[in-house]
Write a protein that holds these residues in place. Structure first.
Motif, PDB file in Angstrom:
ATOM      1  N   GLY A 143       0.521  -1.174   0.161  1.00 58.41           N
ATOM      2  CA  GLY A 143      -0.112   0.114  -0.016  1.00 58.41           C
ATOM      3  C   GLY A 143       0.861   1.417  -0.555  1.00 58.41           C
ATOM      4  O   GLY A 143       0.399   2.859   0.140  1.00 58.41           O
ATOM      5  N   ALA A 144       2.017   1.259   0.115  1.00 60.55           N
ATOM      6  CA  ALA A 144       2.889   2.372  -0.077  1.00 60.55           C
ATOM      7  C   ALA A 144       3.497   3.170   1.077  1.00 60.55           C
ATOM      8  O   ALA A 144       3.196   4.552   0.614  1.00 60.55           O
ATOM      9  CB  ALA A 144       2.625   3.016  -1.904  1.00 60.55           C
ATOM     10  N   ARG A 145       3.032   2.719   2.251  1.00 57.00           N
ATOM     11  CA  ARG A 145       3.114   3.997   3.162  1.00 57.00           C
ATOM     12  C   ARG A 145       4.578   4.511   3.539  1.00 57.00           C
ATOM     13  O   ARG A 145       4.524   5.473   3.221  1.00 57.00           O
ATOM     14  CB  ARG A 145       2.937   3.091   4.756  1.00 57.00           C
ATOM     15  N   VAL A 146       5.449   3.849   2.958  1.00 62.20           N
ATOM     16  CA  VAL A 146       6.736   3.821   3.430  1.00 62.20           C
ATOM     17  C   VAL A 146       7.419   4.691   4.626  1.00 62.20           C
ATOM     18  O   VAL A 146       8.517   4.606   5.005  1.00 62.20           O
ATOM     19  CB  VAL A 146       7.283   4.997   2.118  1.00 62.20           C
ATOM     20  N   ASN A 147       6.409   5.580   5.427  1.00 63.14           N
ATOM     21  CA  ASN A 147       6.548   6.351   5.994  1.00 63.14           C
ATOM     22  C   ASN A 147       5.598   6.259   7.176  1.00 63.14           C
ATOM     23  O   ASN A 147       4.772   5.886   7.078  1.00 63.14           O
ATOM     24  CB  ASN A 147       6.536   8.109   6.002  1.00 63.14           C
ATOM     25  N   PRO A 148       6.440   5.832   8.305  1.00 65.61           N
ATOM     26  CA  PRO A 148       5.760   5.431   9.726  1.00 65.61           C
ATOM     27  C   PRO A 148       4.460   6.413   9.996  1.00 65.61           C
ATOM     28  O   PRO A 148       3.713   6.503  11.505  1.00 65.61           O
ATOM     29  CB  PRO A 148       6.871   5.897  11.031  1.00 65.61           C
ATOM     30  N   ALA A 149       5.081   8.079  10.103  1.00 60.80           N
ATOM     31  CA  ALA A 149       3.636   9.583  10.458  1.00 60.80           C
ATOM     32  C   ALA A 149       2.932   8.620   9.065  1.00 60.80           C
ATOM     33  O   ALA A 149       1.420   8.697   9.500  1.00 60.80           O
ATOM     34  CB  ALA A 149       4.188   9.921   9.379  1.00 60.80           C
ATOM     35  N   VAL A 150       2.673   8.658   8.057  1.00 62.79           N
ATOM     36  CA  VAL A 150       1.531   8.390   7.195  1.00 62.79           C
ATOM     37  C   VAL A 150       1.229   6.291   7.799  1.00 62.79           C
ATOM     38  O   VAL A 150      -0.235   6.740   7.384  1.00 62.79           O
ATOM     39  CB  VAL A 150       2.128   8.005   5.523  1.00 62.79           C
ATOM     40  N   THR A 151       1.174   5.595   8.313  1.00 61.99           N
ATOM     41  CA  THR A 151       1.623   4.204   8.630  1.00 61.99           C
ATOM     42  C   THR A 151       0.319   4.500   9.715  1.00 61.99           C
ATOM     43  O   THR A 151      -0.115   4.123  10.374  1.00 61.99           O
ATOM     44  CB  THR A 151       2.128   3.621   9.395  1.00 61.99           C
ATOM     45  N   LEU A 152       0.794   5.469  10.796  1.00 66.62           N
ATOM     46  CA  LEU A 152       0.320   6.197  12.025  1.00 66.62           C
ATOM     47  C   LEU A 152      -1.346   6.478  11.500  1.00 66.62           C
ATOM     48  O   LEU A 152      -2.618   6.704  12.375  1.00 66.62           O
ATOM     49  CB  LEU A 152       0.523   7.445  12.937  1.00 66.62           C
ATOM     50  N   ALA A 153      -0.848   7.064   9.939  1.00 69.54           N
ATOM     51  CA  ALA A 153      -2.625   8.062   9.867  1.00 69.54           C
ATOM     52  C   ALA A 153      -3.566   7.214   9.688  1.00 69.54           C
ATOM     53  O   ALA A 153      -4.729   6.687   9.298  1.00 69.54           O
ATOM     54  CB  ALA A 153      -2.339   9.053   8.681  1.00 69.54           C
ATOM     55  N   TYR A 154      -2.898   6.190   9.158  1.00 69.90           N
ATOM     56  CA  TYR A 154      -4.031   4.643   7.931  1.00 69.90           C
ATOM     57  C   TYR A 154      -4.741   4.111   9.496  1.00 69.90           C
ATOM     58  O   TYR A 154      -5.418   4.492   9.488  1.00 69.90           O
ATOM     59  CB  TYR A 154      -2.841   3.976   7.440  1.00 69.90           C
ATOM     60  N   LEU A 155      -3.742   4.074  10.310  1.00 69.40           N
ATOM     61  CA  LEU A 155      -4.110   3.698  11.969  1.00 69.40           C
ATOM     62  C   LEU A 155      -5.336   4.388  12.709  1.00 69.40           C
ATOM     63  O   LEU A 155      -6.610   3.789  12.331  1.00 69.40           O
ATOM     64  CB  LEU A 155      -3.047   3.327  12.839  1.00 69.40           C
ATOM     65  N   ILE A 156      -5.597   5.633  12.706  1.00 75.19           N
ATOM     66  CA  ILE A 156      -6.001   6.811  13.410  1.00 75.19           C
ATOM     67  C   ILE A 156      -7.060   6.692  11.948  1.00 75.19           C
ATOM     68  O   ILE A 156      -8.892   7.002  12.310  1.00 75.19           O
ATOM     69  CB  ILE A 156      -5.145   8.303  13.276  1.00 75.19           C
ATOM     70  N   GLY A 157      -7.470   6.723  10.798  1.00 75.26           N
ATOM     71  CA  GLY A 157      -8.034   6.948  10.092  1.00 75.26           C
ATOM     72  C   GLY A 157      -9.190   5.044  10.016  1.00 75.26           C
ATOM     73  O   GLY A 157      -9.457   4.954   9.087  1.00 75.26           O
ATOM     74  N   SER A 158      -8.425   4.362  10.749  1.00 74.15           N
ATOM     75  CA  SER A 158      -9.148   2.586  10.790  1.00 74.15           C
ATOM     76  C   SER A 158      -9.025   1.892   8.917  1.00 74.15           C
ATOM     77  O   SER A 158     -10.223   1.388   9.138  1.00 74.15           O
ATOM     78  CB  SER A 158     -10.324   3.197  11.178  1.00 74.15           C
ATOM     79  N   HIS A 159      -8.128   2.553   8.428  1.00 78.77           N
ATOM     80  CA  HIS A 159      -7.735   1.470   6.819  1.00 78.77           C
ATOM     81  C   HIS A 159      -6.210   0.812   7.031  1.00 78.77           C
ATOM     82  O   HIS A 159      -7.027   0.002   6.749  1.00 78.77           O
ATOM     83  CB  HIS A 159      -7.277   2.754   6.104  1.00 78.77           C
ATOM     84  N   ILE A 160      -5.739   0.455   8.575  1.00 80.24           N
ATOM     85  CA  ILE A 160      -5.635  -0.727   8.796  1.00 80.24           C
ATOM     86  C   ILE A 160      -5.368  -0.628  10.409  1.00 80.24           C
ATOM     87  O   ILE A 160      -5.916  -0.365  11.020  1.00 80.24           O
ATOM     88  CB  ILE A 160      -3.433  -0.746   7.858  1.00 80.24           C
ATOM     89  N   SER A 161      -5.194  -2.204  10.818  1.00 77.17           N
ATOM     90  CA  SER A 161      -5.464  -2.966  11.823  1.00 77.17           C
ATOM     91  C   SER A 161      -3.686  -2.171  12.518  1.00 77.17           C
ATOM     92  O   SER A 161      -2.908  -2.227  11.920  1.00 77.17           O
ATOM     93  CB  SER A 161      -5.821  -4.353  12.050  1.00 77.17           C
ATOM     94  N   LEU A 162      -3.881  -2.540  13.798  1.00 73.82           N
ATOM     95  CA  LEU A 162      -3.461  -2.510  15.122  1.00 73.82           C
ATOM     96  C   LEU A 162      -2.045  -2.958  14.596  1.00 73.82           C
ATOM     97  O   LEU A 162      -1.582  -2.724  15.073  1.00 73.82           O
ATOM     98  CB  LEU A 162      -3.694  -1.965  16.119  1.00 73.82           C
ATOM     99  N   PRO A 163      -1.806  -4.676  14.619  1.00 79.29           N
ATOM    100  CA  PRO A 163      -1.049  -5.249  14.583  1.00 79.29           C
ATOM    101  C   PRO A 163      -0.013  -5.077  13.574  1.00 79.29           C
ATOM    102  O   PRO A 163       0.608  -5.167  13.132  1.00 79.29           O
ATOM    103  CB  PRO A 163      -2.077  -6.526  14.843  1.00 79.29           C
ATOM    104  N   ARG A 164      -1.303  -4.780  12.122  1.00 78.72           N
ATOM    105  CA  ARG A 164      -0.654  -4.678  10.795  1.00 78.72           C
ATOM    106  C   ARG A 164       0.420  -2.944  11.242  1.00 78.72           C
ATOM    107  O   ARG A 164       1.025  -3.403  10.853  1.00 78.72           O
ATOM    108  CB  ARG A 164      -1.500  -4.283   9.652  1.00 78.72           C
ATOM    109  N   ALA A 165      -0.653  -2.198  11.317  1.00 75.83           N
ATOM    110  CA  ALA A 165       0.868  -0.878  11.861  1.00 75.83           C
ATOM    111  C   ALA A 165       1.496  -0.851  12.181  1.00 75.83           C
ATOM    112  O   ALA A 165       2.405  -0.595  11.928  1.00 75.83           O
ATOM    113  CB  ALA A 165      -0.577   0.170  12.363  1.00 75.83           C
TER     114      ALA A 165
END
Length: 163
Positions: free
Chosen positions: A65-87
């Motif tokens: 999904g091309a997140r590449v950056n931990p900040a982007v991954t956190l944004a996806y987590l907060i937006g409920s687009h990915i699960s906590l274990p995956r994040a």
């Protein structure tokens, strides 16, 4: 068989995040090193960082999904687009990739060129006070103080409505 395919997809996604973040750090930070024969301009650094980001996204787009950056991954987590274990797994892979990219750059760069490895630092000198006086307050300049009662409709009190 389903578990094996799922495990393969997870490992592929984590390796893609690791590799992309490592390459992004390697090329991005490598672009700001001060080589005596060719000092980089701001335009060269910007182009290199953007090409490295495009390369990182191209590598990881289908796998993770091309997140590449931990900040982007956190944004996806907060937006409920990915699960906590995956994040958590993605952030761990991204941080490990960033460390690996920086370590590889440190290893291949000569000691006299390496310096601080592209880290931004505030140098001691006549401009240190200027930095503290002008740059630190900037984020607070655009904020307004809220008025005590901007709109009576917004401060509706249910007790007064009953009376």
């Amino acid at each position: 068989m389903l578990v094996c395919g799922l495990w393969t997809a997870i490992v592929k996604a984590l390796f893609a995040e690791f590799l992309a973040t490592g390459l992004y750090v390697f090329f991005g930070v490598g672009s700001v090193l001060r080589w005596p024969s060719a000092l980089p301009s701001i335009l060269q650094v910007a182009i290199t960082f953007n090409l490295a980001a495009a390369m990182a996204v191209q590598i990881t787009w289908k796998a993770s999904g091309a997140r590449v950056n931990p900040a982007v991954t956190l944004a996806y987590l907060i937006g409920s687009h990915i699960s906590l274990p995956r994040a958590v797994a993605y952030v761990a892979a991204q941080l490990a990739g960033a460390v690996a990219g920086a370590a590889l750059l440190y290893r291949v760069t000569p000691g006299d060129i390496r310096g601080t490895l592209g880290i931004n630092v505030v140098g001691a000198g006549p401009f240190t006070g200027t930095f503290l006086r002008k740059e630190v307050p900037i984020p607070f300049l655009g904020q307004k103080k809220p008025s005590p009662d901007p709109d009576p409709q917004l401060n509706w009190d249910p007790q007064k409505a009953v009376e």
